[in-house]
Scaffold this active site. Structure first.
Site, PDB file in Angstrom:
ATOM      1  N   THR A  34       0.821  -1.214   0.000  1.00 60.73           N
ATOM      2  CA  THR A  34       0.000   0.000   0.000  1.00 60.73           C
ATOM      3  C   THR A  34       0.843   1.247   0.000  1.00 60.73           C
ATOM      4  OG1 THR A  34      -1.802  -1.116   1.112  1.00 60.73           O
ATOM      5  CG2 THR A  34      -1.736   1.260   1.355  1.00 60.73           C
ATOM      6  N   TYR A  47      -8.237   1.375  -3.622  1.00 62.43           N
ATOM      7  CA  TYR A  47      -6.888   1.609  -4.184  1.00 62.43           C
ATOM      8  C   TYR A  47      -6.294   0.290  -4.652  1.00 62.43           C
ATOM      9  CZ  TYR A  47      -4.757  -0.493  -0.059  1.00 62.43           C
ATOM     10  OH  TYR A  47      -4.371  -1.389   0.918  1.00 62.43           O
ATOM     11  N   THR A 113       1.586  -4.520   4.202  1.00 62.52           N
ATOM     12  CA  THR A 113       1.435  -4.869   5.633  1.00 62.52           C
ATOM     13  C   THR A 113       0.791  -6.234   5.828  1.00 62.52           C
ATOM     14  OG1 THR A 113      -0.716  -3.769   5.723  1.00 62.52           O
ATOM     15  CG2 THR A 113       1.231  -2.453   6.314  1.00 62.52           C
ATOM     16  N   ASP A 114       0.094  -6.755   4.792  1.00 68.22           N
ATOM     17  CA  ASP A 114      -0.630  -8.016   4.972  1.00 68.22           C
ATOM     18  C   ASP A 114       0.288  -9.158   5.419  1.00 68.22           C
ATOM     19  OD1 ASP A 114      -3.190  -7.786   2.331  1.00 68.22           O
ATOM     20  OD2 ASP A 114      -2.881  -6.717   4.225  1.00 68.22           O
ATOM     21  N   LYS A 186      -0.070  -8.123  12.585  1.00 68.25           N
ATOM     22  CA  LYS A 186      -1.082  -7.173  12.084  1.00 68.25           C
ATOM     23  C   LYS A 186      -2.398  -7.521  12.773  1.00 68.25           C
ATOM     24  CE  LYS A 186      -3.084  -5.151   7.895  1.00 68.25           C
ATOM     25  NZ  LYS A 186      -3.050  -5.063   6.410  1.00 68.25           N
ATOM     26  N   GLU A 307      -3.224 -30.665  26.211  1.00 68.24           N
ATOM     27  CA  GLU A 307      -4.358 -31.587  25.967  1.00 68.24           C
ATOM     28  C   GLU A 307      -3.973 -32.649  24.940  1.00 68.24           C
ATOM     29  OE1 GLU A 307      -7.722 -28.335  25.699  1.00 68.24           O
ATOM     30  OE2 GLU A 307      -8.585 -30.346  25.679  1.00 68.24           O
TER      31      GLU A 307
HETATM   32  N1  DGL Z   1      -2.451  -5.473  -0.452  1.00 68.92           N
HETATM   33  C1  DGL Z   1      -2.019  -5.251   0.918  1.00 68.92           C
HETATM   34  C2  DGL Z   1      -0.506  -5.518   1.014  1.00 68.92           C
HETATM   35  O1  DGL Z   1       0.228  -5.213   0.063  1.00 68.92           O
HETATM   36  C3  DGL Z   1      -2.301  -3.880   1.358  1.00 68.92           C
HETATM   37  C4  DGL Z   1      -2.020  -3.670   2.792  1.00 68.92           C
HETATM   38  C5  DGL Z   1      -0.898  -2.694   3.026  1.00 68.92           C
HETATM   39  O2  DGL Z   1       0.186  -2.748   2.407  1.00 68.92           O
HETATM   40  O3  DGL Z   1      -1.084  -1.873   3.955  1.00 68.92           O
HETATM   41  O4  DGL Z   1      -0.077  -6.026   2.041  1.00 68.92           O
END
Ligand code: DGL
Length: 350
Positions: A34, A47, A113-114, A186, A307
């Site tokens: 992003t 986006y 971020t993913d 995340k 367990e």
């Molecule tokens: N498509 C997601 C990624 O590239 C967007 C999330 C982001 O980068 O904040 O991880």
């Protein structure tokens, strides 16, 4: 002779002055996300990630030139949901080359971020340097109102030039916070403050261009890691199966039929399986597919022999690693051994 001596003295003094004033050499590797995303309008939340290149990212925050001698390169330009083994191997080898052969003082990686937490942990286990390696991303695209990318990138460079970040392992820098690769996760789908550090919290923060560390990682990482991908062209295949009430055994059966090398269970509670899934897991382990029990719970360890009698079935307990991190460690562990007890030791150390 006297004249030569005074020339040498002046030259040496000049060299020392230049080197003392020289800024740290920092390489920025762009991978997409992003932070490189573009939205239809600055006010829109719609986006596409991975649209602008490294130079656009650098041009958006010229202030980094005051912090370091900056140069950049574009490795890939993808949404990090498309991050894969091939990019991980290229990235790890490139970081090691920059730090150990090309004389850079630190590396910043811009990333979606993913899956940032997974890439950070993979690098934490495979980078052979104690120099700072900092991942930065953003939750708003590059052309959004109050885009958070430029500030995150500035803070990541500030961390990369800081002696405080040396030897801390790979870190993520988001929203003024520093998070270590093992615990970073995340936690929110759209919030700028999405990253957290689990029960141990953040490792530090960046404020006014300075990195402040609050604690140190206790697990093995980077130079103290036994994992070396420098000669690898591919990684073992490890899948993740999600646990839930009345879970179907089909996903785990599919991994077994596809001859995966390992399977991580995002189990319920303390890494528990639905009975039909359990039966497939026991058979898979007997066939040499290493089973690791992790948990879908957001916090808390997946404990050994709780367990589930791991000793009896030769399962590995993920301990403090969530499923996506357990998968990374199991992939690398399987490049060293197939012995479940040796693999369990890796989960205790890394
Ligand atoms: N498509 C997601 C990624 O590239 C967007 C999330 C982001 O980068 O904040 O991880």
């Amino acid at each position: 002779m006297k004249q030569l001596k005074s020339i040498l003295l002046v030259a040496t003094a000049l060299l020392v002055t230049v080197s003392l004033n020289a800024k740290p050499k920092i390489r920025i590797i762009a991978t997409g996300g992003t932070i490189a995303g573009v939205s239809t309008t600055s006010a829109s939340s719609a986006y596409t990630a991975g649209q602008v290149g490294i130079q656009t990212l650098l041009d958006a925050v010229p202030q980094i030139l005051n912090l370091a001698d900056i140069s950049g390169e574009q490795l890939v330009n993808i949404g990090s949901q498309d991050m894969n083994d091939e990019v991980w191997l290229k990235l790890s080898k490139r970081v090691n080359e920059l730090l150990n052969k090309e004389g850079y003082d630190g590396v910043v990686i811009t990333h979606g971020t993913d899956t940032m937490e997974e890439t950070a942990y993979f690098l934490n286990l495979t980078v052979k340097s104690d120099k700072p390696v900092i991942l930065a991303g953003s939750m708003r695209p590059s052309n959004a109102i109050s885009a958070d990318g430029p500030a995150n990138l500035y803070n990541a460079v500030a961390a990369a030039v800081s002696p405080n970040c040396k030897g801390m392992g790979v870190l993520c820098c988001m929203n003024n916070q520093l998070l270590d690769a093992k615990t970073v996760i995340k936690t929110h789908t759209i919030d700028c403050d999405t990253f957290e550090g689990g029960p141990s919290g953040i490792i530090g923060y960046v404020y006014n261009g300075e990195a402040h560390l609050l604690q140190s990682p206790i697990n093995r990482h980077t130079k103290n890691s036994v994992f070396d991908v420098s000669k690898l062209e591919e990684l073992p295949k490890v899948g993740i199966v999600y646990g839930y009430a009345n879970a179907s055994p089909l996903p785990m059966k599919a991994f077994v039929d596809a001859k995966f090398d390992g399977i991580v269970l995002a189990g319920v509670g303390d890494g528990n399986f639905y009975k039909d899934v359990f039966e497939v897991a026991v058979e898979a382990q007997k066939e040499g597919i290493q089973i690791v029990r992790s948990s879908r719970c957001p916090t808390g360890p997946t404990c050994l022999n709780s367990e589930v009698d791991d000793e009896k079935y030769h399962f590995v307990a993920a301990l403090d690693l969530n499923p996506q991190k357990a998968r990374v460690l199991l992939m690398l562990a399987l490049t060293k051994t197939r012995d479940w007890q040796e693999i369990q030791k890796f989960f205790m150390e890394y």
